[in-house]
Design a protein around this motif. Structure first.
Motif, short mmCIF file in Angstrom:
data_model
loop_
_atom_site.label_atom_id
_atom_site.label_comp_id
_atom_site.label_asym_id
_atom_site.label_seq_id
_atom_site.Cartn_x
_atom_site.Cartn_y
_atom_site.Cartn_z
N PHE A 22 48.94 44.39 33.98
CA PHE A 22 48.78 42.94 33.87
C PHE A 22 49.26 42.23 35.13
CE2 PHE A 22 48.03 43.50 29.32
CZ PHE A 22 47.12 42.49 29.07
N GLU A 23 50.33 42.71 35.74
CA GLU A 23 50.81 42.09 36.99
C GLU A 23 49.79 42.25 38.11
OE1 GLU A 23 53.43 40.09 37.64
OE2 GLU A 23 53.70 40.13 35.48
N LYS A 26 46.91 39.91 37.41
CA LYS A 26 47.25 38.52 37.70
C LYS A 26 47.07 38.23 39.19
CE LYS A 26 51.36 37.38 36.31
NZ LYS A 26 52.75 36.93 36.14
N ALA A 27 47.45 39.17 40.03
CA ALA A 27 47.33 38.98 41.47
C ALA A 27 45.91 39.24 41.97
CB ALA A 27 48.31 39.91 42.19
N TRP A 32 38.66 33.54 37.11
CA TRP A 32 39.04 33.70 35.71
C TRP A 32 37.96 33.21 34.76
CZ3 TRP A 32 43.07 36.57 34.31
CH2 TRP A 32 44.05 36.84 35.28
N GLY A 45 39.88 34.56 31.48
CA GLY A 45 41.08 33.74 31.29
C GLY A 45 41.49 33.69 29.83
N TRP A 48 42.81 37.03 28.84
CA TRP A 48 44.18 37.16 29.36
C TRP A 48 45.17 36.50 28.41
CZ3 TRP A 48 46.89 39.34 33.33
CH2 TRP A 48 48.19 38.86 33.53
N ASN A 49 44.87 35.27 28.01
CA ASN A 49 45.80 34.53 27.14
C ASN A 49 46.04 35.27 25.83
OD1 ASN A 49 45.98 32.52 29.05
ND2 ASN A 49 44.42 31.25 28.10
N SER A 52 47.63 39.13 26.74
CA SER A 52 48.99 39.11 27.29
C SER A 52 49.98 38.57 26.26
CB SER A 52 49.05 38.31 28.58
OG SER A 52 48.78 36.95 28.35
#
Length: 103
Positions: A22-23, A26-27, A32, A45, A48-49, A52
């Motif tokens: 996930f890190e 994110k980068a 998204w 996006g 992800w919400n 995560s």
């Protein structure tokens, strides 16, 4: 990442490896608004919400297998290379057998 590979990886992946994935995602994700691989009705996006939040809510407890599979399916391109399946080499197609037509 395809669903079959995601299922296979999800059987053995650890929470720490998921957090690292996930890190990296994110980068690494710049758009998204792309359509999600897991659910074409939402964007990356939104995925992800949801995913995560499931990882954070577990508090280190064992996540449901379906959630882990979806996490790896959606963001598996950002896994450590040691976890990714080996790419299969395709053999070139053989030339088809041909005969001239008899007229």
């Amino acid at each position: 990442m395809n669903k079959t590979d995601a299922k296979r990886i999800a059987e053995t992946i650890t929470t720490e490896q998921l957090e690292a994935m996930f890190e990296r995602a994110k980068a690494g994700i710049t758009n998204w608004e792309q359509v999600s691989a897991v659910n074409p009705g939402m964007t990356k996006g939104t995925a992800w919400n949801i995913l995560s939040a499931a990882l954070n809510a577990s508090g280190g407890a064992r996540l449901r297998q379906l959630a882990v599979t979806n996490m790896v399916w959606e963001f598996g391109d950002f896994l450590d290379d040691s976890l990714k399946p080996a790419k299969k080499k395709r053999q070139p197609a053989q030339a088809p057998y041909h005969q001239e037509p008899n007229f």
